[in-house]
Design a protein around this motif. Structure first.
Motif, PDB file in Angstrom:
ATOM      1  N   UNK A 185       0.778  -1.237   0.000  1.00 14.20           N
ATOM      2  CA  UNK A 185       0.000   0.000   0.000  1.00 14.20           C
ATOM      3  C   UNK A 185       0.813   1.293   0.000  1.00 14.20           C
ATOM      4  N   UNK A 186       2.108   1.217   0.084  1.00 10.97           N
ATOM      5  CA  UNK A 186       2.924   2.422   0.091  1.00 10.97           C
ATOM      6  C   UNK A 186       2.904   3.117   1.440  1.00 10.97           C
ATOM      7  N   UNK A 187       3.268   4.397   1.440  1.00  7.64           N
ATOM      8  CA  UNK A 187       3.403   5.118   2.708  1.00  7.64           C
ATOM      9  C   UNK A 187       2.389   6.238   2.894  1.00  7.64           C
ATOM     10  N   UNK A 188       1.504   6.426   1.961  1.00  6.40           N
ATOM     11  CA  UNK A 188       0.462   7.438   2.109  1.00  6.40           C
ATOM     12  C   UNK A 188       0.755   8.764   1.440  1.00  6.40           C
ATOM     13  N   UNK A 189       2.005   9.034   1.105  1.00  5.09           N
ATOM     14  CA  UNK A 189       2.327  10.313   0.462  1.00  5.09           C
ATOM     15  C   UNK A 189       1.599  10.464  -0.867  1.00  5.09           C
ATOM     16  N   UNK A 190       1.521   9.363  -1.618  1.00  4.05           N
ATOM     17  CA  UNK A 190       0.835   9.405  -2.908  1.00  4.05           C
ATOM     18  C   UNK A 190      -0.633   9.744  -2.714  1.00  4.05           C
ATOM     19  N   UNK A 191      -1.270   9.183  -1.680  1.00  7.39           N
ATOM     20  CA  UNK A 191      -2.688   9.457  -1.435  1.00  7.39           C
ATOM     21  C   UNK A 191      -2.920  10.942  -1.150  1.00  7.39           C
ATOM     22  N   UNK A 192      -2.117  11.491  -0.265  1.00 12.61           N
ATOM     23  CA  UNK A 192      -2.282  12.905   0.095  1.00 12.61           C
ATOM     24  C   UNK A 192      -2.093  13.795  -1.132  1.00 12.61           C
ATOM     25  N   UNK A 193      -1.085  13.506  -1.930  1.00 12.46           N
ATOM     26  CA  UNK A 193      -0.842  14.312  -3.137  1.00 12.46           C
ATOM     27  C   UNK A 193      -1.985  14.146  -4.142  1.00 12.46           C
ATOM     28  N   UNK A 194      -2.483  12.925  -4.295  1.00 14.44           N
ATOM     29  CA  UNK A 194      -3.564  12.680  -5.252  1.00 14.44           C
ATOM     30  C   UNK A 194      -4.875  13.326  -4.791  1.00 14.44           C
ATOM     31  N   UNK A 195      -5.153  13.283  -3.498  1.00 13.16           N
ATOM     32  CA  UNK A 195      -6.351  13.940  -2.970  1.00 13.16           C
ATOM     33  C   UNK A 195      -6.288  15.445  -3.205  1.00 13.16           C
ATOM     34  N   UNK A 196      -5.136  16.012  -2.935  1.00 13.39           N
ATOM     35  CA  UNK A 196      -4.937  17.447  -3.147  1.00 13.39           C
ATOM     36  C   UNK A 196      -5.155  17.804  -4.613  1.00 13.39           C
ATOM     37  N   UNK A 197      -4.572  17.018  -5.493  1.00 14.70           N
ATOM     38  CA  UNK A 197      -4.719  17.277  -6.929  1.00 14.70           C
ATOM     39  C   UNK A 197      -6.174  17.118  -7.365  1.00 14.70           C
ATOM     40  N   UNK A 198      -6.878  16.135  -6.821  1.00 11.73           N
ATOM     41  CA  UNK A 198      -8.284  15.917  -7.198  1.00 11.73           C
ATOM     42  C   UNK A 198      -9.127  17.153  -6.897  1.00 11.73           C
ATOM     43  N   UNK A 199      -8.850  17.796  -5.783  1.00 19.60           N
ATOM     44  CA  UNK A 199      -9.621  18.985  -5.406  1.00 19.60           C
ATOM     45  C   UNK A 199      -9.131  20.215  -6.165  1.00 19.60           C
ATOM     46  N   UNK A 200      -7.837  20.438  -6.174  1.00 18.85           N
ATOM     47  CA  UNK A 200      -7.292  21.653  -6.808  1.00 18.85           C
ATOM     48  C   UNK A 200      -7.448  21.666  -8.318  1.00 18.85           C
ATOM     49  N   UNK A 201      -7.318  20.511  -8.928  1.00 21.65           N
ATOM     50  CA  UNK A 201      -7.301  20.440 -10.392  1.00 21.65           C
ATOM     51  C   UNK A 201      -8.640  20.018 -10.982  1.00 21.65           C
ATOM     52  N   UNK A 202      -9.710  20.094 -10.182  1.00 24.99           N
ATOM     53  CA  UNK A 202     -11.022  19.704 -10.699  1.00 24.99           C
ATOM     54  C   UNK A 202     -11.423  20.666 -11.820  1.00 24.99           C
ATOM     55  N   UNK A 203     -12.206  20.143 -12.718  1.00 27.07           N
ATOM     56  CA  UNK A 203     -12.659  20.955 -13.859  1.00 27.07           C
ATOM     57  C   UNK A 203     -13.583  22.068 -13.391  1.00 27.07           C
ATOM     58  N   UNK A 204     -13.627  23.112 -14.168  1.00 25.31           N
ATOM     59  CA  UNK A 204     -14.543  24.226 -13.887  1.00 25.31           C
ATOM     60  C   UNK A 204     -15.965  23.675 -13.804  1.00 25.31           C
ATOM     61  N   UNK A 205     -16.689  24.103 -12.790  1.00 26.23           N
ATOM     62  CA  UNK A 205     -18.067  23.667 -12.620  1.00 26.23           C
ATOM     63  C   UNK A 205     -18.230  22.380 -11.828  1.00 26.23           C
ATOM     64  N   UNK A 206     -17.131  21.786 -11.390  1.00 25.04           N
ATOM     65  CA  UNK A 206     -17.181  20.547 -10.602  1.00 25.04           C
ATOM     66  C   UNK A 206     -17.016  20.901  -9.129  1.00 25.04           C
ATOM     67  N   UNK A 207     -17.932  20.427  -8.303  1.00 21.72           N
ATOM     68  CA  UNK A 207     -17.865  20.719  -6.876  1.00 21.72           C
ATOM     69  C   UNK A 207     -16.744  19.931  -6.209  1.00 21.72           C
ATOM     70  N   UNK A 208     -16.385  20.356  -5.023  1.00 22.01           N
ATOM     71  CA  UNK A 208     -15.350  19.658  -4.249  1.00 22.01           C
ATOM     72  C   UNK A 208     -15.780  18.220  -3.980  1.00 22.01           C
ATOM     73  N   UNK A 209     -17.018  18.031  -3.538  1.00 20.42           N
ATOM     74  CA  UNK A 209     -17.477  16.669  -3.240  1.00 20.42           C
ATOM     75  C   UNK A 209     -17.552  15.808  -4.497  1.00 20.42           C
ATOM     76  N   UNK A 210     -17.965  16.354  -5.622  1.00 22.17           N
ATOM     77  CA  UNK A 210     -18.006  15.585  -6.875  1.00 22.17           C
ATOM     78  C   UNK A 210     -16.593  15.183  -7.273  1.00 22.17           C
ATOM     79  N   UNK A 211     -15.631  16.090  -7.125  1.00 17.52           N
ATOM     80  CA  UNK A 211     -14.244  15.776  -7.475  1.00 17.52           C
ATOM     81  C   UNK A 211     -13.707  14.647  -6.594  1.00 17.52           C
ATOM     82  N   UNK A 212     -14.040  14.689  -5.312  1.00 19.75           N
ATOM     83  CA  UNK A 212     -13.569  13.633  -4.404  1.00 19.75           C
ATOM     84  C   UNK A 212     -14.263  12.302  -4.699  1.00 19.75           C
ATOM     85  N   UNK A 213     -15.556  12.352  -4.989  1.00 16.85           N
ATOM     86  CA  UNK A 213     -16.270  11.126  -5.378  1.00 16.85           C
ATOM     87  C   UNK A 213     -15.618  10.518  -6.615  1.00 16.85           C
TER      88      UNK A 213
END
Length: 194
Positions: A62-90
């Motif tokens: 499973x790795x050490x978790x750094x990838x998860x934190x970075x991927x979660x951050x990217x999912x929220x920050x890099x979501x497409x215009x018009x996509x909510x935070x919760x939709x991006x995380x889903x």
């Protein structure tokens, strides 16, 4: 950017250890495999295994978790215009682990091993919840809220509990949708595109 020979060798050793561990876990069962057996199968020393994977057997899968934190951050920050935070995380979670609609056979085997092995499930949950402060910070940043806001921290924690809770359901994808439907009702301000 080119990598040095030393970095390539380190990456190859890490991959050999992870591959050996997964192969042995799938063949024999997680609890019946020792770190010494994994090191031997990868033609390395136990000390080398722990140098690359200080988290031990669980980290090999499973790795050490750094990838998860970075991927979660990217999912929220890099979501497409018009996509909510919760939709991006889903949508981010819907492409991972037991929620992935079309995993390749190797990924499916790895996911099934994690879900069926209590130690691996517990470690996976620890990795997810270990990203709580990172996720809360990016949610706060993207929504203009204070990172210390209890509502933001609670939302981050609930999102990060979903993989553990929903993965055990008979239909994990339906459970994921249900969990996010509840979050959207509870936090409508994070369900709107921003």
């Amino acid at each position: 950017m080119t990598t040095s020979r030393r970095e390539r060798k380190k990456a190859a050793t890490r991959q050999a250890l992870a591959d050996a561990a997964l192969r042995l876990f799938l063949e024999r069962g997680y609890d019946k495999v020792t770190v010494a057996q994994i090191a031997e199968a990868a033609d390395t020393a136990v000390t080398t295994l722990f140098a690359h994977y200080p988290g031990g057997k669980e980290a090999l899968v499973l790795g050490d978790g750094e990838e998860r934190a970075a991927a979660l951050t990217a999912a929220v920050r890099e979501r497409a215009e018009g996509v909510s935070i919760l939709r991006a995380l889903h949508d981010f979670l819907a492409r991972r682990g037991p929620f992935d609609p079309d995993p390749d056979p190797a990924y499916r085997s790895r996911t099934e091993l994690v879900v069926a092995t209590p130690a691996l499930r517990a470690y996976a949950r620890k990795l997810w919840t270990g990203s709580e402060s990172t996720l809360a910070a990016v949610i706060a940043e993207e929504s203009g809220r204070d990172p210390g806001d209890l509502s933001v921290r609670v939302l981050a924690r609930y999102v990060l509990e979903i993989p553990d809770l929903a993965s055990l359901e008979p239909d994990p994808r339906a459970a994921l949708r249900t969990a996010f439907a509840h979050l959207e009702r509870g936090w409508p301000e994070f369900s709107r595109a921003g």
